[in-house]
Design an enzyme around this catalytic site. Structure first.
Site, PDB file in Angstrom:
ATOM      1  N   GLU A 126       0.964  -1.221  -0.142  1.00 50.79           N
ATOM      2  CA  GLU A 126      -0.061   0.091   0.123  1.00 50.79           C
ATOM      3  C   GLU A 126       0.913   1.200   0.045  1.00 50.79           C
ATOM      4  O   GLU A 126       0.488   2.165  -0.628  1.00 50.79           O
ATOM      5  CB  GLU A 126      -0.833   0.004   1.040  1.00 50.79           C
ATOM      6  CG  GLU A 126      -1.887  -1.085   1.021  1.00 50.79           C
ATOM      7  CD  GLU A 126      -2.917  -0.606  -0.079  1.00 50.79           C
ATOM      8  OE1 GLU A 126      -3.172   0.517  -0.593  1.00 50.79           O
ATOM      9  OE2 GLU A 126      -3.713  -1.503  -0.742  1.00 50.79           O
TER      10      GLU A 126
ATOM     11  N   TYR B  61      -6.345   6.674   4.967  1.00 48.76           N
ATOM     12  CA  TYR B  61      -6.028   5.673   3.774  1.00 48.76           C
ATOM     13  C   TYR B  61      -5.515   4.331   4.107  1.00 48.76           C
ATOM     14  O   TYR B  61      -5.811   3.336   3.915  1.00 48.76           O
ATOM     15  CB  TYR B  61      -5.637   6.409   2.417  1.00 48.76           C
ATOM     16  CG  TYR B  61      -5.356   5.526   1.462  1.00 48.76           C
ATOM     17  CD1 TYR B  61      -6.610   4.913   0.629  1.00 48.76           C
ATOM     18  CD2 TYR B  61      -4.341   4.707   1.168  1.00 48.76           C
ATOM     19  CE1 TYR B  61      -6.292   3.827  -0.272  1.00 48.76           C
ATOM     20  CE2 TYR B  61      -4.052   3.517   0.502  1.00 48.76           C
ATOM     21  CZ  TYR B  61      -5.117   3.119  -0.254  1.00 48.76           C
ATOM     22  OH  TYR B  61      -5.169   2.141  -1.329  1.00 48.76           O
TER      23      TYR B  61
ATOM     24  N   ASP C  15      -9.002   6.665  -2.217  1.00 53.46           N
ATOM     25  CA  ASP C  15      -7.860   7.268  -2.896  1.00 53.46           C
ATOM     26  C   ASP C  15      -8.236   8.034  -4.181  1.00 53.46           C
ATOM     27  O   ASP C  15      -9.443   8.133  -4.244  1.00 53.46           O
ATOM     28  CB  ASP C  15      -6.735   5.951  -3.235  1.00 53.46           C
ATOM     29  CG  ASP C  15      -7.302   5.320  -4.238  1.00 53.46           C
ATOM     30  OD1 ASP C  15      -8.700   5.237  -4.608  1.00 53.46           O
ATOM     31  OD2 ASP C  15      -6.686   4.218  -4.445  1.00 53.46           O
TER      32      ASP C  15
END
Ligand code: SF4
Length: 350
Positions: free
Chosen positions: A35, A118, A136
């Protein structure tokens, strides 16, 4: 009850998801690394970095113990080195305070360096199926189109985007749902030319109904600043001189060739001689222009004029100054512009 939107999207994702290395695992450490890497570049660019990283630092303990220079060297080319530093700091906290396990509670995870909303939502929903939404750029664009929200794809719309997500988020399979939204944005609901005929959720999409999907979101106007700089490549007996940047500020702790900005009233050659004199206190025997390199950052474009600089005096080595054999360059993390120069020099001389 699972919303019809979530059912449709998740079913599409499970049938259409790309097979990516970090999707073959539920290991929160690997998901976390992927990520963070994916925040700055494309999936295809991340794959080799991710695989090399996992080989070198297979778990949170190995990462916590590794020297920062090794971590930055492994990160080289991905940019945003602060993210690598945060990975290191968080790994150390996880080892010291959480028995080497990434916690599953969002409030605890949010306190770790580099875990914004996020990253927290992505890691915890994918690894632990926690009911958390994520936004996102892909998710924002998809939801703006679904709701036909006008304007640039800006975080000011996130309140409405989040409100919508909370109405459709499933109780279980949250990770697949979240990844489905991102995958839809990457493959189908692309920023340019969305492929609505292949879209599993077109029946929920207001922009599609109105035929306005290409107009939402409005493209952003980006102000790009130009920076012109000179770089001195100083070679002595087959070794090349590099120096370390300060530990604070832009591109902290990275290694680079000497050089700096060309002032408005200077030629590149004048700037080169001045910069090297200021930084190292040495004058040239001769200088020669080698080539130019361009590099694009988010907010600016750097044009580097690269020169060979033969000095009268040789600068001695010290902790933050090294003379390197060409094969040792990969041990020293460099900003992307300098890494491009290294590639060009050794391609040319090989
Ligand atoms: S119908 Fe088109 S615009 Fe709407 S979500 Fe699907 S791909 Fe995006």
């Amino acid at each position: 009850m699972t919303s019809p939107f979530a059912k449709t999207l998740t079913a599409w994702y499970l049938n259409n998801a790309r097979d990516l290395p970090w999707r073959r695992t539920k290991d929160p450490y690997k998901i976390w690394i992927s990520e963070i890497m994916l925040q700055q570049t494309t999936v295809s660019a991340v794959i080799p970095y991710f695989e090399k990283w996992i080989q070198k630092f297979p778990d949170v303990q190995t990462l916590a113990r590794a020297p920062i220079q090794e971590i930055l060297a492994q990160w080289q080319g991905l940019g945003y080195y602060n993210r690598a530093r945060n990975l290191h700091r968080s790994a150390q906290i996880i080892v010291d305070e959480h028995e080497s396990r990434i916690p599953s509670g969002p409030d605890i995870v949010r306190k770790l360096p580099g875990f914004g909303p996020y990253t927290t939502g992505a890691v915890l929903s994918i690894a632990f199926d926690k009911k958390l939404s994520i936004i996102d750029a892909n998710v924002r664009r998809v939801v703006m189109r679904i709701l036909s929200i006008e304007g640039e794809a800006d975080t000011k719309h996130d309140k409405r985007v989040l409100e919508y997500l909370l109405t459709v988020l499933p109780e279980k399979g949250v990770g697949d749902f979240n990844q489905g939204l991102m995958e839809l944005g990457a493959l189908v609901c692309r920023s340019k030319e969305p492929v609505c005929v292949q879209c599993p959720v077109s029946k929920f999409c207001l922009a599609y109904k109105e035929g306005r999907q290409e107009l939402i979101p409005t493209p952003k106007k980006r102000i790009v600043k130009d920076i012109n700089a000179v770089i001195a490549v100083i070679e002595h007996k087959g070794k090349y001189f590099i120096q370390k940047r300060p530990s604070k500020g832009l591109l902290a702790d990275l290694w680079e060739f000497p050089g700096g900005k060309i002032e408005a009233d200077e030629t590149p050659k004048e700037a080169l001689i001045r910069e090297v004199q200021e930084e190292l206190g040495i004058s040239p025997k001769s200088v020669k222009h080698l080539f130019d390199v361009q590099h694009f950052y988010t907010q600016f474009r750097v044009k580097l004029s690269v020169w060979r600089f033969d000095p009268i005096d040789i600068v001695p080595t010290r902790k933050d100054r090294k003379w390197l054999n060409p094969i040792d360059f990969n041990k020293y993390p460099m900003p992307s512009g300098s890494a491009k120069i290294v590639e060009k020099i050794f391609k040319k001389s090989s």
